[in-house]
Design a protein around this motif. Structure first.
Motif, PDB file in Angstrom:
ATOM      1  N   ALA A 215      -7.973  10.804  63.039  1.00  0.00           N
ATOM      2  CA  ALA A 215      -9.385  11.196  63.003  1.00  0.00           C
ATOM      3  C   ALA A 215      -9.667  12.331  63.985  1.00  0.00           C
ATOM      4  CB  ALA A 215     -10.271   9.988  63.311  1.00  0.00           C
ATOM      5  N   LEU A 216      -9.079  12.244  65.186  1.00  0.00           N
ATOM      6  CA  LEU A 216      -9.324  13.266  66.194  1.00  0.00           C
ATOM      7  C   LEU A 216      -8.692  14.593  65.780  1.00  0.00           C
ATOM      8  CD1 LEU A 216     -10.883  13.306  68.850  1.00  0.00           C
ATOM      9  CD2 LEU A 216      -8.731  12.931  70.055  1.00  0.00           C
ATOM     10  N   ALA A 217      -7.568  14.538  65.071  1.00  0.00           N
ATOM     11  CA  ALA A 217      -6.951  15.763  64.569  1.00  0.00           C
ATOM     12  C   ALA A 217      -7.878  16.470  63.590  1.00  0.00           C
ATOM     13  CB  ALA A 217      -5.615  15.458  63.913  1.00  0.00           C
ATOM     14  N   LEU A 218      -8.559  15.706  62.739  1.00  0.00           N
ATOM     15  CA  LEU A 218      -9.512  16.289  61.798  1.00  0.00           C
ATOM     16  C   LEU A 218     -10.703  16.903  62.529  1.00  0.00           C
ATOM     17  CD1 LEU A 218      -9.528  13.504  59.057  1.00  0.00           C
ATOM     18  CD2 LEU A 218      -8.596  15.817  58.830  1.00  0.00           C
ATOM     19  N   GLU A 219     -11.154  16.238  63.593  1.00  0.00           N
ATOM     20  CA  GLU A 219     -12.305  16.735  64.339  1.00  0.00           C
ATOM     21  C   GLU A 219     -11.983  17.990  65.134  1.00  0.00           C
ATOM     22  OE1 GLU A 219     -15.045  15.480  68.192  1.00  0.00           O
ATOM     23  OE2 GLU A 219     -14.119  13.883  67.002  1.00  0.00           O
ATOM     24  N   LEU A 220     -10.824  17.999  65.796  1.00  0.00           N
ATOM     25  CA  LEU A 220     -10.530  19.059  66.749  1.00  0.00           C
ATOM     26  C   LEU A 220      -9.730  20.218  66.165  1.00  0.00           C
ATOM     27  CD1 LEU A 220      -9.732  16.968  69.966  1.00  0.00           C
ATOM     28  CD2 LEU A 220     -11.911  17.957  69.219  1.00  0.00           C
ATOM     29  N   GLY A 221      -9.165  20.036  64.979  1.00  0.00           N
ATOM     30  CA  GLY A 221      -8.417  21.118  64.352  1.00  0.00           C
ATOM     31  C   GLY A 221      -9.207  22.414  64.237  1.00  0.00           C
ATOM     32  N   PRO A 222     -10.469  22.358  63.784  1.00  0.00           N
ATOM     33  CA  PRO A 222     -11.258  23.598  63.689  1.00  0.00           C
ATOM     34  C   PRO A 222     -11.486  24.286  65.030  1.00  0.00           C
ATOM     35  CG  PRO A 222     -12.208  21.887  62.315  1.00  0.00           C
ATOM     36  CD  PRO A 222     -11.142  21.225  63.133  1.00  0.00           C
ATOM     37  N   LYS A 223     -11.247  23.580  66.135  1.00  0.00           N
ATOM     38  CA  LYS A 223     -11.367  24.180  67.466  1.00  0.00           C
ATOM     39  C   LYS A 223     -10.019  24.689  67.985  1.00  0.00           C
ATOM     40  CE  LYS A 223     -15.253  21.209  68.761  1.00  0.00           C
ATOM     41  NZ  LYS A 223     -15.783  20.218  69.738  1.00  0.00           N
ATOM     42  N   GLY A 224      -8.974  24.546  67.160  1.00  0.00           N
ATOM     43  CA  GLY A 224      -7.658  25.011  67.571  1.00  0.00           C
ATOM     44  C   GLY A 224      -6.919  24.059  68.481  1.00  0.00           C
ATOM     45  N   ILE A 225      -7.343  22.793  68.500  1.00  0.00           N
ATOM     46  CA  ILE A 225      -6.689  21.771  69.330  1.00  0.00           C
ATOM     47  C   ILE A 225      -5.917  20.828  68.415  1.00  0.00           C
ATOM     48  CG2 ILE A 225      -7.036  19.876  70.964  1.00  0.00           C
ATOM     49  CD1 ILE A 225      -9.705  21.295  71.739  1.00  0.00           C
ATOM     50  N   ARG A 226      -4.637  20.695  68.668  1.00  0.00           N
ATOM     51  CA  ARG A 226      -3.797  19.818  67.850  1.00  0.00           C
ATOM     52  C   ARG A 226      -3.743  18.412  68.450  1.00  0.00           C
ATOM     53  NH1 ARG A 226       1.104  20.634  68.029  1.00  0.00           N
ATOM     54  NH2 ARG A 226       1.212  21.996  69.853  1.00  0.00           N
ATOM     55  N   VAL A 227      -3.704  17.403  67.585  1.00  0.00           N
ATOM     56  CA  VAL A 227      -3.638  16.006  68.024  1.00  0.00           C
ATOM     57  C   VAL A 227      -2.546  15.309  67.226  1.00  0.00           C
ATOM     58  CG1 VAL A 227      -4.912  13.866  68.423  1.00  0.00           C
ATOM     59  CG2 VAL A 227      -6.135  16.069  68.423  1.00  0.00           C
ATOM     60  N   ASN A 228      -1.585  14.729  67.920  1.00  0.00           N
ATOM     61  CA  ASN A 228      -0.458  14.054  67.281  1.00  0.00           C
ATOM     62  C   ASN A 228      -0.113  12.786  68.061  1.00  0.00           C
ATOM     63  OD1 ASN A 228       0.506  16.077  65.134  1.00  0.00           O
ATOM     64  ND2 ASN A 228       0.362  17.356  66.968  1.00  0.00           N
ATOM     65  N   ALA A 229       0.850  12.038  67.553  1.00  0.00           N
ATOM     66  CA  ALA A 229       1.295  10.829  68.231  1.00  0.00           C
ATOM     67  C   ALA A 229       2.798  10.653  68.066  1.00  0.00           C
ATOM     68  CB  ALA A 229       0.567   9.598  67.690  1.00  0.00           C
ATOM     69  N   VAL A 230       3.396   9.979  69.031  1.00  0.00           N
ATOM     70  CA  VAL A 230       4.776   9.526  68.931  1.00  0.00           C
ATOM     71  C   VAL A 230       4.743   8.009  68.763  1.00  0.00           C
ATOM     72  CG1 VAL A 230       7.017   9.361  70.093  1.00  0.00           C
ATOM     73  CG2 VAL A 230       5.605  11.419  70.370  1.00  0.00           C
ATOM     74  N   ALA A 231       5.557   7.509  67.857  1.00  0.00           N
ATOM     75  CA  ALA A 231       5.626   6.066  67.609  1.00  0.00           C
ATOM     76  C   ALA A 231       7.007   5.551  68.016  1.00  0.00           C
ATOM     77  CB  ALA A 231       5.355   5.748  66.141  1.00  0.00           C
ATOM     78  N   PRO A 232       7.159   5.092  69.257  1.00  0.00           N
ATOM     79  CA  PRO A 232       8.459   4.567  69.686  1.00  0.00           C
ATOM     80  C   PRO A 232       8.782   3.231  69.021  1.00  0.00           C
ATOM     81  CG  PRO A 232       7.055   5.165  71.559  1.00  0.00           C
ATOM     82  CD  PRO A 232       6.185   5.123  70.348  1.00  0.00           C
ATOM     83  N   GLY A 233      10.076   2.996  68.866  1.00  0.00           N
ATOM     84  CA  GLY A 233      10.556   1.674  68.512  1.00  0.00           C
ATOM     85  C   GLY A 233      10.852   0.907  69.790  1.00  0.00           C
ATOM     86  N   PRO A 234      11.892   0.067  69.802  1.00  0.00           N
ATOM     87  CA  PRO A 234      12.233  -0.691  71.020  1.00  0.00           C
ATOM     88  C   PRO A 234      12.869   0.220  72.071  1.00  0.00           C
ATOM     89  CG  PRO A 234      13.825  -1.152  69.283  1.00  0.00           C
ATOM     90  CD  PRO A 234      12.755  -0.301  68.664  1.00  0.00           C
ATOM     91  N   ILE A 235      12.116   0.532  73.112  1.00  0.00           N
ATOM     92  CA  ILE A 235      12.576   1.438  74.167  1.00  0.00           C
ATOM     93  C   ILE A 235      12.643   0.648  75.474  1.00  0.00           C
ATOM     94  CG2 ILE A 235      12.154   3.590  75.401  1.00  0.00           C
ATOM     95  CD1 ILE A 235      12.675   3.966  72.401  1.00  0.00           C
ATOM     96  N   TRP A 236      13.751   0.803  76.214  1.00  0.00           N
ATOM     97  CA  TRP A 236      13.981   0.032  77.433  1.00  0.00           C
ATOM     98  C   TRP A 236      13.190   0.635  78.587  1.00  0.00           C
ATOM     99  CZ3 TRP A 236      14.987  -4.547  78.796  1.00  0.00           C
ATOM    100  CH2 TRP A 236      15.432  -4.859  80.093  1.00  0.00           C
ATOM    101  N   THR A 237      12.081   0.016  78.917  1.00  0.00           N
ATOM    102  CA  THR A 237      11.227   0.432  80.031  1.00  0.00           C
ATOM    103  C   THR A 237      10.843  -0.808  80.831  1.00  0.00           C
ATOM    104  OG1 THR A 237       9.058   0.092  78.994  1.00  0.00           O
ATOM    105  CG2 THR A 237      10.228   2.139  78.438  1.00  0.00           C
ATOM    106  N   PRO A 238      10.264  -0.633  82.030  1.00  0.00           N
ATOM    107  CA  PRO A 238       9.832  -1.803  82.810  1.00  0.00           C
ATOM    108  C   PRO A 238       8.799  -2.673  82.093  1.00  0.00           C
ATOM    109  CG  PRO A 238       9.981   0.121  84.226  1.00  0.00           C
ATOM    110  CD  PRO A 238      10.168   0.616  82.822  1.00  0.00           C
ATOM    111  N   LEU A 239       8.146  -2.136  81.088  1.00  0.00           N
ATOM    112  CA  LEU A 239       7.179  -2.930  80.339  1.00  0.00           C
ATOM    113  C   LEU A 239       7.837  -4.095  79.608  1.00  0.00           C
ATOM    114  CD1 LEU A 239       4.151  -3.017  79.497  1.00  0.00           C
ATOM    115  CD2 LEU A 239       4.772  -1.638  77.502  1.00  0.00           C
ATOM    116  N   ILE A 240       9.096  -3.933  79.218  1.00  0.00           N
ATOM    117  CA  ILE A 240       9.751  -4.964  78.394  1.00  0.00           C
ATOM    118  C   ILE A 240      10.008  -6.255  79.182  1.00  0.00           C
ATOM    119  CG2 ILE A 240      11.741  -5.500  76.935  1.00  0.00           C
ATOM    120  CD1 ILE A 240       9.632  -3.385  75.887  1.00  0.00           C
ATOM    121  N   PRO A 241      10.704  -6.214  80.330  1.00  0.00           N
ATOM    122  CA  PRO A 241      10.880  -7.471  81.077  1.00  0.00           C
ATOM    123  C   PRO A 241       9.597  -7.964  81.735  1.00  0.00           C
ATOM    124  CG  PRO A 241      11.851  -5.634  82.276  1.00  0.00           C
ATOM    125  CD  PRO A 241      11.466  -5.101  80.938  1.00  0.00           C
ATOM    126  N   ALA A 242       8.523  -7.165  81.688  1.00  0.00           N
ATOM    127  CA  ALA A 242       7.237  -7.604  82.233  1.00  0.00           C
ATOM    128  C   ALA A 242       6.329  -8.207  81.168  1.00  0.00           C
ATOM    129  CB  ALA A 242       6.526  -6.423  82.886  1.00  0.00           C
TER     130      ALA A 242
END
Length: 296
Positions: A215-242
Motif C-alpha cells: 500500500a505504501l509503495a502505491l502511495e509514495l511511488g508518485p513522489k519517487g520513493i520506493r517501498v519494498n520488503a525482504v521476507a526472511p525464512g529461518p535465520i539464526w539470530t538472537p531472536l530465535i533462542p529468545a
C-alpha cells in the motif's frame, strides 16, 4: 575452462550445528547466542553501491539489522541504528563495524512503543546524519505461544505495537523528510504466507507488513520513493533462542527448508543492499523472499 567459484548452498554454514538451546529471555543478546551468528563481519565486501547515502535501521543492534548495517557501511552509507536500552552492548559492537568501514555511525537507545519515540528517533537521525535516504523497518518481537486459549492479550499488544504500530509511527515521521530516490525497506517473514501456530500473533503482523509495504509503495511511488520488503525464512539470530521454543526445536532450526539448514544474517544483506541501491530503481512494492527455498 574457468574455475568453479560458486559454493553449494546446502553446505555453506553447514558446520553451524545448533545445540539444545534453553530460552535466553528477551531481548535476545548476541553473547548469549551459540553459535555466533554470521553478520558478514569478515566476509562482506562493498563496492560503493550506496556511496553518499544515509540510512536509519530499526533493530540494528544484532541479527539481520547488524548485517544490514555492516553491509550498508561497507557500501559507503552512513548508518544510524535504533535499539532497546538493554541491547547497548550489541549496539556498540555494530557501531564499531560501521566506523571501521570509514562511515559515520549513531545509535539511539529507544523503545519504539513509547509515546513520541518515533518522532525523537527521526529528529536525531536528521540531525546526526543530515538526512535520511534509506529507512529499514526491521525491529521485531516474537514469542512462542502454547495455544489460543492461553495467549496473553498484553503479549499480543506488545507484538503488534513493536511490529506494526512502531513501523507506521517511524514511517509517518520519516516520509516528509524523504526525497525522490529514497527507499523504505520492511523486514517481513515467510511467516506472512506460511504461519506456524506457535507464532500466531507474530505471523499476523508479518502478513500485515506485506500489505503495509504494498500500500505504501502505491502511495509514495508518485513522489519517487520506493517501498519494498525482504521476507526472511529461518535465520539464526538472537531472536530465535529468545523466543521460548522447545530445546529440540532450536536444535533442528532450519532443517525443514529445501536447503536443509538455517540461514545466517549475512546471507540477507545483499537483498537489502539491492533494494536500497540504484540497481533496484524500477523495483517497488516487491517482497523479496530469502527463505532457503521455502515457498512464499
Amino acid at each position: 575452462m574457468t574455475e568453479q567459484t560458486q559454493q553449494d548452498p546446502r553446505d555453506k554454514h553447514k558446520s553451524d550445528e545448533f545445540p539444545a538451546h534453553g530460552d535466553i529471555g528477551q531481548p535476545g543478546l548476541n553473547r548469549e547466542t551459540t553459535p555466533d551468528p554470521d553478520h558478514g563481519e569478515s566476509s562482506y565486501r562493498g563496492s560503493g553501491k550506496l556511496e553518499g547515502n544515509k540510512a536509519l535501521i530499526t533493530g540494528g543492534d544484532s541479527g539481520i539489522g547488524r548485517a544490514v548495517a555492516i553491509a550498508y557501511a561497507r557500501e559507503g552509507a552512513d548508518v544510524a541504528i535504533v535499539h532497546l536500552p538493554e541491547e547497548q552492548e550489541d549496539a556498540e559492537a555494530t557501531l564499531k563495524y560501521v566506523q571501521e568501514a570509514g562511515q559515520r555511525g549513531h545509535a539511539y537507545a529507544t523503545d519504539l512503543r513509547e509515546t513520541n519515540a518515533a518522532e525523537g528517533v527521526i529528529g536525531n537521525a536528521l540531525k546526526d546524519l543530515g538526512g535520511i535516504d534509506i529507512l529499514v523497518l526491521n525491529a521485531a518481537y516474537q514469542k512462542a505461544r502454547e495455544g489460543i486459549d492461553q495467549i496473553s492479550i498484553d503479549e499480543v499488544k506488545k507484538v503488534f505495537d513493536t511490529n506494526l504500530v512502531a513501523h507506521i509511527a517511524v514511517a509517518r515521521e520519516a516520509v516528509p523528510h524523504l526525497k525522490a530516490g529514497s527507499s523504505i525497506i520492511t523486514t517481513t517473514s515467510v511467516q506472512a504466507e506460511n504461519p506456524a501456530p506457535p507464532l500466531l500473533d507474530y505471523a499476523m503482523t508479518k502478513s500485515a507488513q506485506k500489505a503495509f509495504t504494498e500500500a505504501l509503495a502505491l502511495e509514495l511511488g508518485p513522489k519517487g520513493i520506493r517501498v519494498n520488503a525482504v521476507a526472511p525464512g529461518p535465520i539464526w539470530t538472537p531472536l530465535i533462542p529468545a523466543t521460548g521454543f522447545p530445546e529440540d526445536k532450536v536444535q533442528e532450526f532450519g532443517t525443514d527448508t529445501p536447503l536443509q539448514r538455517a540461514g545466517q544474517p549475512a546471507e540477507l544483506a545483499g537483498a537489502y543492499v539491492y533494494l536500497a541501491s540504484e540497481d533496484a530503481s524500477y523495483t517497488s512494492g516487491a517482497i523479496l523472499p530469502v527463505t532457503g527455498g521455502k515457498p512464499f
